[in-house]
Design a protein around this motif. Structure first.
Motif, PDB file in Angstrom:
ATOM      1  N   THR A  61      20.266  -4.829  -0.346  1.00  9.20           N
ATOM      2  CA  THR A  61      18.686  -5.244  -0.795  1.00  9.20           C
ATOM      3  C   THR A  61      18.042  -5.404  -0.217  1.00  9.20           C
ATOM      4  N   PRO A  62      16.683  -5.121  -0.951  1.00  8.56           N
ATOM      5  CA  PRO A  62      15.441  -5.119   0.002  1.00  8.56           C
ATOM      6  C   PRO A  62      15.707  -6.678   0.168  1.00  8.56           C
ATOM      7  N   TRP A  63      14.765  -7.348   2.011  1.00  6.74           N
ATOM      8  CA  TRP A  63      14.616  -8.229   1.897  1.00  6.74           C
ATOM      9  C   TRP A  63      13.252  -9.385   0.664  1.00  6.74           C
ATOM     10  N   TYR A  64      12.501  -8.439   1.188  1.00  6.49           N
ATOM     11  CA  TYR A  64      11.207  -8.784   0.414  1.00  6.49           C
ATOM     12  C   TYR A  64      10.472  -7.729  -1.200  1.00  6.49           C
ATOM     13  N   LEU A  65       9.807  -8.479  -2.011  1.00  7.45           N
ATOM     14  CA  LEU A  65       9.388  -6.627  -2.424  1.00  7.45           C
ATOM     15  C   LEU A  65       7.987  -7.460  -2.751  1.00  7.45           C
ATOM     16  N   SER A  66       7.323  -6.702  -2.432  1.00  4.23           N
ATOM     17  CA  SER A  66       5.116  -6.816  -3.109  1.00  4.23           C
ATOM     18  C   SER A  66       5.211  -7.114  -4.350  1.00  4.23           C
ATOM     19  N   PRO A  67       4.333  -8.283  -4.957  1.00  5.61           N
ATOM     20  CA  PRO A  67       3.795  -8.170  -6.315  1.00  5.61           C
ATOM     21  C   PRO A  67       3.189  -6.904  -6.764  1.00  5.61           C
ATOM     22  N   ILE A  68       2.957  -6.087  -7.343  1.00  6.77           N
ATOM     23  CA  ILE A  68       2.831  -5.215  -7.795  1.00  6.77           C
ATOM     24  C   ILE A  68       1.608  -5.223  -8.936  1.00  6.77           C
ATOM     25  N   ALA A  69       0.322  -4.798  -9.238  1.00  5.05           N
ATOM     26  CA  ALA A  69       0.257  -5.248 -10.124  1.00  5.05           C
ATOM     27  C   ALA A  69      -0.589  -3.337 -10.642  1.00  5.05           C
ATOM     28  N   PRO A  70      -0.400  -3.381 -11.799  1.00  8.68           N
ATOM     29  CA  PRO A  70      -0.134  -2.475 -13.192  1.00  8.68           C
ATOM     30  C   PRO A  70      -1.738  -1.605 -12.328  1.00  8.68           C
ATOM     31  N   SER A  71      -3.410  -1.829 -11.353  1.00  7.93           N
ATOM     32  CA  SER A  71      -3.881  -1.171 -11.240  1.00  7.93           C
ATOM     33  C   SER A  71      -3.504  -0.261  -9.934  1.00  7.93           C
ATOM     34  N   ASP A  72      -1.738  -0.646  -9.313  1.00  8.77           N
ATOM     35  CA  ASP A  72      -1.458  -0.027  -7.940  1.00  8.77           C
ATOM     36  C   ASP A  72      -1.521   0.674  -7.943  1.00  8.77           C
ATOM     37  N   ASP A  73      -1.069   2.325  -6.799  1.00 14.99           N
ATOM     38  CA  ASP A  73      -0.835   3.644  -6.957  1.00 14.99           C
ATOM     39  C   ASP A  73       0.942   3.892  -7.311  1.00 14.99           C
ATOM     40  N   ALA A  74       1.219   4.534  -8.179  1.00 19.86           N
ATOM     41  CA  ALA A  74       2.491   4.941  -8.488  1.00 19.86           C
ATOM     42  C   ALA A  74       3.092   6.056  -7.861  1.00 19.86           C
ATOM     43  N   THR A  75       2.220   7.211  -8.132  1.00 19.61           N
ATOM     44  CA  THR A  75       3.155   8.024  -8.067  1.00 19.61           C
ATOM     45  C   THR A  75       1.441   9.676  -6.774  1.00 19.61           C
ATOM     46  N   ILE A  76       1.868  10.115  -6.288  1.00 22.81           N
ATOM     47  CA  ILE A  76       0.686  11.128  -5.825  1.00 22.81           C
ATOM     48  C   ILE A  76       1.170  12.976  -6.154  1.00 22.81           C
ATOM     49  N   LYS A 131      15.306  -0.039   8.187  1.00 23.98           N
ATOM     50  CA  LYS A 131      14.981   1.111   8.869  1.00 23.98           C
ATOM     51  C   LYS A 131      13.699   1.892   9.426  1.00 23.98           C
ATOM     52  N   TYR A 132      13.123   2.045   8.454  1.00 23.67           N
ATOM     53  CA  TYR A 132      11.794   2.443   8.796  1.00 23.67           C
ATOM     54  C   TYR A 132      10.316   1.257   8.293  1.00 23.67           C
ATOM     55  N   GLY A 133      10.224   0.361   7.498  1.00 25.52           N
ATOM     56  CA  GLY A 133       9.562  -0.443   7.579  1.00 25.52           C
ATOM     57  C   GLY A 133       8.736  -0.286   5.693  1.00 25.52           C
ATOM     58  N   ILE A 134       9.162   0.356   5.063  1.00 26.60           N
ATOM     59  CA  ILE A 134       8.461   1.017   4.499  1.00 26.60           C
ATOM     60  C   ILE A 134       8.040   0.339   2.836  1.00 26.60           C
ATOM     61  N   ALA A 135       6.939  -0.108   3.701  1.00 29.88           N
ATOM     62  CA  ALA A 135       6.239  -1.107   2.072  1.00 29.88           C
ATOM     63  C   ALA A 135       5.356  -0.708   0.794  1.00 29.88           C
ATOM     64  N   LYS A 136       4.756  -1.936   0.451  1.00 32.05           N
ATOM     65  CA  LYS A 136       4.376  -1.994  -0.639  1.00 32.05           C
ATOM     66  C   LYS A 136       2.777  -0.942  -0.226  1.00 32.05           C
ATOM     67  N   GLY A 137       2.664   0.616  -1.048  1.00 30.72           N
ATOM     68  CA  GLY A 137       1.590   1.786  -0.260  1.00 30.72           C
ATOM     69  C   GLY A 137       1.579   2.482   0.054  1.00 30.72           C
ATOM     70  N   ASP A 138       2.886   2.173   0.943  1.00 32.93           N
ATOM     71  CA  ASP A 138       3.071   3.703   2.364  1.00 32.93           C
ATOM     72  C   ASP A 138       3.412   4.202   0.670  1.00 32.93           C
ATOM     73  N   ARG A 139       2.802   5.829   1.687  1.00 34.07           N
ATOM     74  CA  ARG A 139       3.580   7.016   0.803  1.00 34.07           C
ATOM     75  C   ARG A 139       4.769   7.612   0.978  1.00 34.07           C
ATOM     76  N   VAL A 140       5.644   8.384   0.074  1.00 33.57           N
ATOM     77  CA  VAL A 140       7.359   8.543   0.510  1.00 33.57           C
ATOM     78  C   VAL A 140       7.398   9.315  -0.250  1.00 33.57           C
ATOM     79  N   ALA A 141       8.003  11.252   0.818  1.00 34.74           N
ATOM     80  CA  ALA A 141       7.782  12.118  -0.212  1.00 34.74           C
ATOM     81  C   ALA A 141       9.401  12.631  -0.468  1.00 34.74           C
ATOM     82  N   ILE A 142       9.584  12.815  -1.870  1.00 33.75           N
ATOM     83  CA  ILE A 142      10.872  13.867  -2.085  1.00 33.75           C
ATOM     84  C   ILE A 142      10.525  14.792  -2.341  1.00 33.75           C
ATOM     85  N   ALA A 143      11.117  15.786  -1.470  1.00 37.63           N
ATOM     86  CA  ALA A 143      11.377  17.248  -1.506  1.00 37.63           C
ATOM     87  C   ALA A 143      12.460  17.753  -1.306  1.00 37.63           C
ATOM     88  N   MET A 144      13.049  18.303  -2.883  1.00 41.22           N
ATOM     89  CA  MET A 144      14.125  18.398  -3.407  1.00 41.22           C
ATOM     90  C   MET A 144      14.709  18.587  -4.524  1.00 41.22           C
TER      91      MET A 144
END
Length: 575
Positions: free
Chosen positions: A193-208, A88-101
């Motif tokens: 299930t997601p239609w595509y999963l980008s490769p994730i490298a160890p150096s990629d950002d995970a959390t802020i 629905k939102y096109g969220i992809a690797k590297g996009d920031r998504v907040a959890i507020a609860m």
């Protein structure tokens, strides 16, 4: 001299991380620095979560009131959330998504799903007020927010705020007013299930994760997948070492460990040493809706909890609860603390109040993914003022002078921590990053401390202008700014005051503009509109004279803090 427990732990850890062992440690270059790493560590949180959640699939994982979920349930819901936000939102690797609860099962499922997708998770402090929430979302560049009803209501009050909000645990009618859609409806209308999963490298950002330091605005500490994985695995090694020692001693252990989850998942303690380690060892987590010592005792008995961790305030309230002896808490093994200092005199009281239970304390920061030092069991009782030794095998701790040179045992300087688990820096803040992280990999904590001859760390004070209230960092500058917002205030100074229950509370002294009259209670109430409740001053004094100044013309905070701390202590002693 090291204790027998220290020697046994060191020997056991060496076996666990030896060449050829499953947790073998080697060396790798991380951001230009050679550091210890786990040779076989999962390359990203996608693999870490996928492996352990499926390995423990049939075990019960999350308990919330009458709801019960297995590891497989949470993993499957996480995958569905990943697919839904991608669809629905096109969220992809590297996009920031907040959890507020607050702590809900959906918090965990969203965390799992977003990391699986490669999005960068932004856990927001559930106590933040609307403008604080706006700041976190806008500073991080968040594209989507997943929020419970209370947080969604706060976002809904903001003008010119367009980031879509997916609501959790809201009624259909209410959800239409508060957000873009309900999570239940989003999942129902999305592929499994997601239609595509980008490769994730160890150096990629995970959390802020946002942390309050000495500046007025919180800073977003950016952790990589490698950093989060290694933070969790370092805790895992410590836990496995203790488990092996217990088995060697013939201790009878339950089939499944049970954690009473009473600290926020949006804090580093909740997300790494509690959540991620629980996933790895198949530990059940029992979520408390809201902290209450009496309810905690009931849940420990009902769920046969084996492990309790919280800010020291919580264990103090357990110890002092009038109904403590009415409950069967015989299954409880460890009573751990973190996030704030525990008074040394409380350690022995805790051990005596809960015979056979083991007090423990940890020291870590958001910037270190929660790893740092730990002091437990008989070691903690022997050195109750210490936060323990550097956590093996990843962590190095040194005490440094103002030039970064290591000081000898017993000398006081800034506590510095180095490990692969350290975050890579602060989001969008290169100047602050350069001040806090050295080129050779050390994080400058802002805490003053010393190491004894055995490598035990003692925190003695803080260089940074912050207050730690019940585990929550509070910027003095931010509170001062809120007070200065009142038109009658000419000068303001904010500092921490001692408090047995919370460790510290917020204190303030102000000098009013000539001719102005404002009651302290009115000034305190004035700050409530712009500050989360835990940041609001608990005590405020109005000075009849201008506040004392240093030669630089700055307010002399050191002398004011000393003066009012002594006043609070004297009044407490007289009561």
């Amino acid at each position: 001299m090291l204790s027998e427990l220290d020697k046994a732990l060191d020997a056991t850890v060496e076996v666990l991380i030896a060449p050829g062992a499953q947790l073998e440690v080697t060396t790798a270059t991380v951001r230009g620095v050679d550091l210890p790493v786990f040779k076989g560590a999962p390359p990203s949180m996608r693999e870490y979560l996928g492996f352990f959640l499926q390995a423990n699939a049939d075990k019960e994982f999350v308990v919330y009131r009458d709801e019960r979920y297995t590891f497989a349930d949470i993993y499957q819901q996480g995958i569905r959330i990943a697919a839904a936000v991608q669809h629905k939102y096109g969220i992809a690797k590297g996009d920031r998504v907040a959890i507020a609860m607050r702590n809900y099962p959906e918090w965990i499922a969203a965390f799992v799903g977003l990391l699986h997708l490669g999005a960068v998770v932004v856990p927001m402090n559930a106590w933040w007020q609307p403008e604080e929430l706006r700041y976190g979302a806008e500073d991080s560049g968040t594209r989507l927010i997943i929020a419970d009803e209370e947080r969604a209501r706060r976002f809904a009050t903001l003008d010119k705020f367009s980031t879509p909000v997916v609501t959790v645990r809201t009624g259909a009618g209410v959800a239409d007013e508060l957000g873009d859609c309900r999570l239940e409806d989003l999942l129902a209308s999305s592929p499994p299930t997601p239609w595509y999963l980008s490769p994730i490298a160890p150096s990629d950002d995970a959390t802020i994760m946002y942390t309050s330091g000495s500046t007025g605005f919180p800073k977003g500490a950016v952790a990589t997948h490698q950093g989060v994985v290694h933070g969790a695995m370092n805790y895992l090694v410590q836990g496995l070492a203790m488990l092996q020692l217990a088995q060697t001693a013939g201790v009878s252990l339950p089939e499944q460990q049970v954690m009473l989850l009473n600290v926020p998942l949006f804090h580093i303690t909740g997300s790494v040493p509690i959540l991620l380690v629980s996933i790895a060892i198949g530990r059940r987590m029992v979520i408390m809706h809201k902290w209450d010592a009496g309810d905690a005792l009931k849940l420990i008995e009902k769920e046969r909890a084996t492990y309790f961790v919280g800010v020291p305030t919580m264990s103090l309230e357990l110890m002092q609860h009038p109904d403590r002896d009415k409950y069967d808490i015989s299954t409880l093994l460890d009573i751990a603390g973190g996030g704030a200092a525990r008074p040394a005199e409380h350690v022995e009281r805790l051990a005596e109040a809960f015979p056979g239970k083991h007090p423990a304390i940890g020291y870590g920061l958001t910037e270190t993914n929660g790893v740092g030092a730990g002091n437990l069991r008989e070691n903690y009782r022997a050195k109750p003022a210490s936060t323990g030794r550097a956590s093996k095998p990843m962590v190095e701790i040194k005490i440094a002078d103002d030039d970064g040179n290591a000081l000898a045992a017993g000398e006081i300087g800034e506590v510095c921590i180095r490990s692969v688990a350290n975050v890579r820096g602060y989001w969008g803040k290169p100047v602050e990053t350069a001040k806090a992280f050295t080129a050779d990999g050390w994080f400058l904590t802002g805490d003053l401390g010393r190491l004894d001859e055995d490598g035990y760390l003692y925190i003695v004070d803080r260089k940074k202008d912050i207050i730690i209230r019940g585990g929550e960092n509070i910027s003095c500058q931010e509170v001062e700014a809120a007070i200065y917002g009142h038109p009658a205030v000419a000068e303001a100074c904010v500092f921490g005051l001692p408090d047995e229950r919370l460790g510290e509370i917020v204190g303030a002294v102000v000098y009013l503009k000539p001719g102005e009259m404002v009651e302290p209670a009115a000034l305190i109430d004035f700050t409530r509109d712009s500050l989360a409740a835990f940041k609001v001053p608990a005590k405020l004094w109005v000075s009849a004279e201008p506040l004392p100044k240093l030669g630089s013309a700055k307010i002399d905070k050191v002398s004011l803090r000393k003066q009012y701390r002594e006043l609070v202590v004297e009044r407490s002693a007289a009561e």
